[in-house]
Structures are given as C-alpha cells and as structure tokens.
Design a protein around this motif. Structure first.
Motif, PDB file in Angstrom:
ATOM      1  N   ALA A 177     -31.068  74.228  71.426  1.00 61.41           N
ATOM      2  CA  ALA A 177     -31.075  72.973  70.683  1.00 61.41           C
ATOM      3  C   ALA A 177     -29.754  72.744  69.969  1.00 61.41           C
ATOM      4  O   ALA A 177     -29.233  71.612  69.934  1.00 61.41           O
ATOM      5  N   VAL A 178     -29.198  73.804  69.399  1.00 61.10           N
ATOM      6  CA  VAL A 178     -27.894  73.688  68.733  1.00 61.10           C
ATOM      7  C   VAL A 178     -26.820  73.305  69.750  1.00 61.10           C
ATOM      8  O   VAL A 178     -25.972  72.437  69.496  1.00 61.10           O
TER       9      VAL A 178
ATOM     10  N   LYS B 117     -27.113  69.676  70.728  1.00 58.16           N
ATOM     11  CA  LYS B 117     -26.623  68.760  69.696  1.00 58.16           C
ATOM     12  C   LYS B 117     -25.145  68.487  69.870  1.00 58.16           C
ATOM     13  O   LYS B 117     -24.677  67.346  69.716  1.00 58.16           O
TER      14      LYS B 117
ATOM     15  N   TRP C 186     -24.936  67.102  74.126  1.00 63.11           N
ATOM     16  CA  TRP C 186     -25.723  65.940  74.536  1.00 63.11           C
ATOM     17  C   TRP C 186     -25.941  64.944  73.399  1.00 63.11           C
ATOM     18  O   TRP C 186     -26.471  63.864  73.627  1.00 63.11           O
TER      19      TRP C 186
ATOM     20  N   GLN D  24     -27.922  65.299  70.668  1.00 62.71           N
ATOM     21  CA  GLN D  24     -29.148  65.442  69.886  1.00 62.71           C
ATOM     22  C   GLN D  24     -29.794  66.796  70.185  1.00 62.71           C
ATOM     23  O   GLN D  24     -29.595  67.370  71.249  1.00 62.71           O
ATOM     24  N   PHE D  25     -30.553  67.301  69.192  1.00 62.19           N
ATOM     25  CA  PHE D  25     -31.153  68.621  69.342  1.00 62.19           C
ATOM     26  C   PHE D  25     -32.165  68.666  70.475  1.00 62.19           C
ATOM     27  O   PHE D  25     -32.255  69.646  71.200  1.00 62.19           O
ATOM     28  N   TRP D  26     -32.950  67.588  70.617  1.00 62.55           N
ATOM     29  CA  TRP D  26     -33.993  67.564  71.655  1.00 62.55           C
ATOM     30  C   TRP D  26     -33.945  66.218  72.358  1.00 62.55           C
ATOM     31  O   TRP D  26     -34.226  65.184  71.759  1.00 62.55           O
ATOM     32  N   SER D  27     -33.585  66.232  73.627  1.00 69.87           N
ATOM     33  CA  SER D  27     -33.432  64.991  74.387  1.00 69.87           C
ATOM     34  C   SER D  27     -34.572  64.771  75.363  1.00 69.87           C
ATOM     35  O   SER D  27     -34.493  63.890  76.210  1.00 69.87           O
TER      36      SER D  27
END
Length: 219
Positions: free
Chosen positions: A94-95, A98, A101, A103-106
């Motif tokens: 997730a890091v 970020k 991409w 964002q942490f969660w796409s």
C-alpha cells in the motif's frame, strides 16, 4: 552452535538486505524511481507468508494422518505468523502504491484477490475459536486449512494474471525481467527471500514452544 546457526544466518541475511537495499544502486525506471527499493521488503513478505502457510498445510495433513496434538499446534502457529507477514505484505504494498499509483488502495485486481486470500486465513482463525472440543476443532481446522491453501495460491498467483492489473507482470504490464531486475537487485532480493523466511520460521518455533508450555500448565 548447531541449533542456532540458521538463526544467525537469517538475522545476518535480513540485516544485509536492509542495509544493501537502501545503499546499493538500483535501475532508474520511469514511475518507480527509488521506490523500486521496496521490492526488497514487499515481495519477501509474501514469500515468507507462503513458506509459513506451506508449513501449516504440511502439519495439518500430518494431524489428519496421526492425530497428534503437537501437529495441530504447529499448524495454527505457522498460520498465525503467516498472517503477520501477509499484513506486512499488504502494508508495504500500500505504501508503494501510494508513491507509484497515487493512492494506498486502488482496487487493483491483485490487491483485491490478495485481500480475499488473507481473509480466508482470518476465517480459519474464526473457525478454530468457534469450536470448543479440541479434537473436533483440530480435525475441522486441518481440513479447512488443506483446502484454503490452494485457494490462496489461485487467488494470489493465478486469477490476477487473467485480467489487466497495475502490478508488474499482469495483463500485458511488463514484469521485473533481466533488464529491470539487474544483478545488483538480485544480489539483495534473493537473500531477502531466504532471510525473511528463516525469521518467520524462527518466530513460529518460538510461538509453538510457548503454546506447548501453556498447554502443559493447563492440563
């Protein structure tokens, strides 16, 4: 010394990969840039998780064959530690997401299927806690564990490759190959696989010994 050499090896490998991973040079690739160093931490977490879940399946099979309580304890404790590494894999991913991409969660297909795979093992823990009788709990948990492992492998390694994904190596998105993953990175990544797997196994053995002592005291 014969009993601790592998612990020393695991510690040295993890220390080496942490230092070398931050200091050695890496390929300068578009978008990834210096974040490619997270490969040394993110992917080995999954490798260690798979190692521990494999150990768990092995002892679940042994329990069904021989019915030894120690095999059931080994199965559950290796899952407990494997889940820790799966969470670390999600967090490091997730890091990384970020920074690359945005964002942490796409809701990328691989992120989603990985989350489902981890939930399978959380369900394993819930199942164990919902059954009071020890032998029944161990037997049902072992059966569940044996089926959960191949499902987890399919969710993480097979299904994401059948559709487009932001992750390297999926849906036409090029993966880390000999051009991207040069000799400098391989010299850090491969020891990281071994080192973190050893550390995970070490933690699992400690937890198993603690549980064994607790069971003897309660019996």
């Amino acid at each position: 010394m014969n009993k601790i050499w592998w612990k020393i090896l695991g510690s040295v490998l993890v220390l080496y990969t942490a230092i070398a991973g931050l200091l050695l040079g890496v390929p300068h690739l578009a978008i990834l840039n210096e974040t490619i160093r997270n490969l040394y931490f993110h992917v080995p977490m999954w490798f260690a998780m798979l190692t521990l879940f494999s150990i768990s399946v092995f002892y679940s099979i042994k329990y069904l064959l021989h019915g030894k309580e120690s095999d059931d304890l080994r199965a559950i404790e290796s899952v407990n530690v494997g889940i820790i590494f799966s969470i670390l894999g999600l967090v490091t991913g997730a890091v990384w997401a970020k920074f690359t991409w945005g964002q942490f969660w796409s809701f990328d297909v691989k992120q989603n299927f990985t989350a489902v795979a981890i939930l399978l093992y959380f369900a394993y823990l819930v199942l164990r806690n919902s059954i009071d009788e020890q032998q029944k709990r161990a037997k049902i948990s072992a059966i569940y564990n044996i089926f959960a492992f191949p499902m987890m492998v399919v969710l993480i390694m097979v299904l994401p490759r059948l559709s487009d994904s932001l992750h390297p190596g999926n849906g036409g998105n090029p993966g880390f190959n000999s051009y991207d993953l040069d000799s400098r990175m391989r010299a850090v990544l491969y020891p990281a696989f071994i080192g973190w797997s050893i550390i995970g196994y070490w933690i699992y053995t400690i937890r198993f010994r603690i549980r064994t002592i607790e069971n003897k005291q309660n019996s």
